[in-house]
Scaffold this motif. Structure first.
Motif, PDB file in Angstrom:
ATOM      1  N   ASP A 102     -34.019 -28.640 -12.614  1.00 40.70           N
ATOM      2  CA  ASP A 102     -33.531 -29.640 -13.551  1.00 40.70           C
ATOM      3  C   ASP A 102     -34.433 -29.632 -14.780  1.00 40.70           C
ATOM      4  N   LEU A 103     -33.908 -29.149 -15.913  1.00 39.79           N
ATOM      5  CA  LEU A 103     -34.635 -29.122 -17.189  1.00 39.79           C
ATOM      6  C   LEU A 103     -33.925 -29.975 -18.235  1.00 39.79           C
ATOM      7  N   ARG A 104     -33.059 -30.840 -17.818  1.00 40.23           N
ATOM      8  CA  ARG A 104     -32.198 -31.572 -18.749  1.00 40.23           C
ATOM      9  C   ARG A 104     -32.995 -32.491 -19.674  1.00 40.23           C
ATOM     10  N   ASN A 105     -32.383 -32.751 -20.829  1.00 40.86           N
ATOM     11  CA  ASN A 105     -32.887 -33.737 -21.789  1.00 40.86           C
ATOM     12  C   ASN A 105     -34.348 -33.502 -22.159  1.00 40.86           C
ATOM     13  N   ASN A 106     -34.619 -32.256 -22.592  1.00 40.96           N
ATOM     14  CA  ASN A 106     -35.898 -31.893 -23.174  1.00 40.96           C
ATOM     15  C   ASN A 106     -35.630 -31.291 -24.555  1.00 40.96           C
ATOM     16  N   ARG A 107     -36.516 -30.449 -25.027  1.00 37.67           N
ATOM     17  CA  ARG A 107     -36.353 -29.856 -26.354  1.00 37.67           C
ATOM     18  C   ARG A 107     -36.461 -28.340 -26.301  1.00 37.67           C
ATOM     19  N   PHE A 108     -35.985 -27.758 -25.217  1.00 36.64           N
ATOM     20  CA  PHE A 108     -36.020 -26.306 -25.074  1.00 36.64           C
ATOM     21  C   PHE A 108     -35.018 -25.664 -26.036  1.00 36.64           C
ATOM     22  N   PHE A 111     -46.821 -40.325 -17.459  1.00 39.29           N
ATOM     23  CA  PHE A 111     -47.705 -39.177 -17.664  1.00 39.29           C
ATOM     24  C   PHE A 111     -47.347 -38.462 -18.970  1.00 39.29           C
ATOM     25  N   SER A 112     -48.363 -37.929 -19.610  1.00 40.88           N
ATOM     26  CA  SER A 112     -48.157 -37.228 -20.882  1.00 40.88           C
ATOM     27  C   SER A 112     -49.001 -35.950 -20.888  1.00 40.88           C
ATOM     28  N   SER A 118     -39.915 -35.547 -13.348  1.00 41.37           N
ATOM     29  CA  SER A 118     -38.901 -36.021 -14.282  1.00 41.37           C
ATOM     30  C   SER A 118     -39.211 -37.436 -14.756  1.00 41.37           C
ATOM     31  N   ASN A 119     -38.633 -37.788 -15.897  1.00 40.27           N
ATOM     32  CA  ASN A 119     -38.750 -39.131 -16.465  1.00 40.27           C
ATOM     33  C   ASN A 119     -40.206 -39.538 -16.697  1.00 40.27           C
ATOM     34  N   ASN A 120     -40.918 -38.687 -17.428  1.00 38.56           N
ATOM     35  CA  ASN A 120     -42.252 -38.981 -17.913  1.00 38.56           C
ATOM     36  C   ASN A 120     -42.284 -38.712 -19.420  1.00 38.56           C
ATOM     37  N   TYR A 121     -43.451 -38.450 -19.961  1.00 38.26           N
ATOM     38  CA  TYR A 121     -43.597 -38.167 -21.394  1.00 38.26           C
ATOM     39  C   TYR A 121     -44.356 -36.858 -21.591  1.00 38.26           C
ATOM     40  N   LEU A 122     -44.036 -35.876 -20.769  1.00 36.85           N
ATOM     41  CA  LEU A 122     -44.721 -34.590 -20.810  1.00 36.85           C
ATOM     42  C   LEU A 122     -44.290 -33.795 -22.043  1.00 36.85           C
ATOM     43  N   THR A 123     -45.229 -33.072 -22.628  1.00 34.88           N
ATOM     44  CA  THR A 123     -44.983 -32.350 -23.879  1.00 34.88           C
ATOM     45  C   THR A 123     -45.445 -30.904 -23.759  1.00 34.88           C
ATOM     46  N   GLN A 124     -45.293 -30.182 -24.856  1.00 33.63           N
ATOM     47  CA  GLN A 124     -45.712 -28.791 -25.031  1.00 33.63           C
ATOM     48  C   GLN A 124     -44.802 -27.837 -24.251  1.00 33.63           C
ATOM     49  N   LYS A 125     -45.198 -26.586 -24.202  1.00 30.07           N
ATOM     50  CA  LYS A 125     -44.372 -25.531 -23.626  1.00 30.07           C
ATOM     51  C   LYS A 125     -44.567 -25.439 -22.120  1.00 30.07           C
ATOM     52  N   ASN A 165     -38.078 -35.393 -20.221  1.00 34.69           N
ATOM     53  CA  ASN A 165     -39.420 -35.365 -20.774  1.00 34.69           C
ATOM     54  C   ASN A 165     -39.317 -34.965 -22.246  1.00 34.69           C
ATOM     55  N   GLN A 166     -40.388 -34.472 -22.803  1.00 39.21           N
ATOM     56  CA  GLN A 166     -40.393 -34.014 -24.193  1.00 39.21           C
ATOM     57  C   GLN A 166     -40.927 -32.580 -24.283  1.00 39.21           C
ATOM     58  N   LEU A 167     -40.598 -31.806 -23.271  1.00 42.31           N
ATOM     59  CA  LEU A 167     -41.024 -30.410 -23.234  1.00 42.31           C
ATOM     60  C   LEU A 167     -40.268 -29.602 -24.273  1.00 42.31           C
TER      61      LEU A 167
END
Length: 408
Positions: free
Chosen positions: A326-332, A260-261, A279-286, A305-307
């Motif tokens: 769990d917000l790990r491994n994103n871009r916050f 999912f994106s 978790s473990n998708n390709y979700l983006t944006q804020k 994800n890529q949040l």
């Protein structure tokens, strides 16, 4: 020293000739022998519930014929070392049977034929065939319009999920997880039964579009009168595209390990979820700022994800019942909101692998350290902000997630 004979038939005084005994469970007595099973079953003519789970039953078939002569309503033969040949007998007369569990046996050569000729007059019928080494297409059980629970998980079934499953209007539980199904899910699968409250199609090769509104069912809405009790698990497939909207009937949703994106707004801001794993998708944006609509949320997994962006302060102030985040491994980035101090029920918080800055001022940080010295490893709490990810942490996280699912 002579071996002890643990045969039920030998100790017949333990099973007297009784016309009144209606419930018998001998399950998981691993040293119990069942010699002459036919004999002692014949002494219990009124038996309506029998549980022999976990006992290796003899390969002779005369005892199976005895079962068919009993007025059984519930029969549990899971993990009994059964095969197709043992259960292949004719005729069968399970006219009263409403619950049958044959899980953890070996039916690689097909299911016994009598299974397709059971009484279809019951209000509800539960059938569990999990981990039975079933292969090929899903067995045709379309004649059982009264199926209430159907568990075909952990087999080697393949092909498409058949349309007839979406026509079972009494279905409450459907578990097809851990198989080899591919293609898209039938359009009527989620909308068939107004009584459906558990659907698990995780760990397959399913793809294609999901319904615009996941879990929508107009007849269910009137029957359930606003209750939110539908659990949907679709993790580890090949679904992609934007996240669907979710019906207010859904309380637990797992779409993790898919493709999912796009943003979260469509899904998060239109439901009353208690458990959500994306978790473990390709979700983006804020992250959206509609957390005030999710006051009952207890478990939220958005890791890997890529949040991006800042974590909204409203997230902490609006989720007082939050147990796991769990917000790990994103871009916050930016500060961690102090409003998370309101989440006094947290037992798992993982913020690792982001770009947070500033001071983490948690009033309950001391409590975490105290707990880590005072509890067993099974419930030890790791805070991702303070500890690096380890194999032990991954195991603990899976245990916590499984515990959460079990309470629904």
């Amino acid at each position: 020293m002579a071996p002890i004979n643990n045969s039920v038939a030998t100790h017949t005084h333990l099973l007297p000739n009784s016309s009144k005994l209606y419930y018998l469970s001998l399950s998981y007595n691993i040293h119990l022998h069942t010699d002459n099973l036919h004999y002692w079953l014949s002494r219990l003519p009124s038996l309506t519930s029998l549980d022999l789970s976990g006992i290796h039953l003899p390969s002779e078939t005369n005892w199976v014929q005895s079962l068919a002569s009993l007025p059984l309503e519930s029969l549990y033969l899971d993990d009994c070392n059964l095969t197709t040949s043992i259960l292949s007998f004719q005729p069968a007369n399970f006219t009263s049977l409403s619950s049958l569990d044959l899980s953890l046996n070996d039916f690689a050569f097909g299911l016994p034929k009598w299974l397709f000729n059971l009484s279809k007059d019951h209000v509800g019928f539960d059938l569990r065939l999990s981990q039975c080494n079933l292969r090929g297409q899903i067995p045709d059980l379309s004649g059982y319009r009264n199926l209430r629970q159907l568990d075909l998980s952990n087999n080697k079934l393949k092909g498409s999920i058949p349309e007839w499953l979406g026509q079972l209007d009494r279905l409450e539980l459907l578990d097809l997880s851990n198989n080899l199904f591919h293609s898209s899910i039938p359009s009527n699968l989620l909308n068939a039964s107004a009584l459906l409250d558990y659907l698990d199609i995780s760990f397959n090769h399913l793809s294609g579009p999901l319904p615009n509104i996941l879990g929508q069912n107009e007849s269910a809405a009137s029957i359930r009168a606003g209750q939110t009790d539908l659990k949907i698990f679709m993790s580890s497939n090949k679904f992609k595209g934007r996240l669907p909207r979710v019906s207010n009937l859904v309380e637990a949703l797992d779409l993790s390990h898919n493709y999912f994106s796009g943003p979260l707004d469509t899904l998060l801001c239109h439901n009353y979820l208690l458990y959500l794993d994306l978790s473990n998708n390709y979700l983006t944006q804020k992250l959206p700022d509609c957390w005030n609509k999710l006051g009952n949320l207890s478990d939220l997994y958005l890791g890997n994800n890529q949040l991006t962006g800042r974590v909204p302060p409203m997230m902490g102030s609006s989720l007082p019942l939050l147990n796991a985040l769990d917000l790990r491994n994103n871009r916050f980035f930016g500060d961690i909101p102090s409003t998370f101090n309101n989440c006094m029920s947290l037992v798992l918080l993982n913020l690792e692998g982001n770009n947070f800055s500033g001071a983490a001022k948690f009033r309950w940080a001391l409590s975490f350290r105290v707990l880590m010295h005072g509890v067993t490893p099974e419930i030890l709490i790791f805070v991702g902000l303070l500890f690096k990810s380890t194999a032990q942490y991954q195991i603990i996280q899976r245990k916590l997630k499984k515990m959460r699912m079990m309470v629904f």
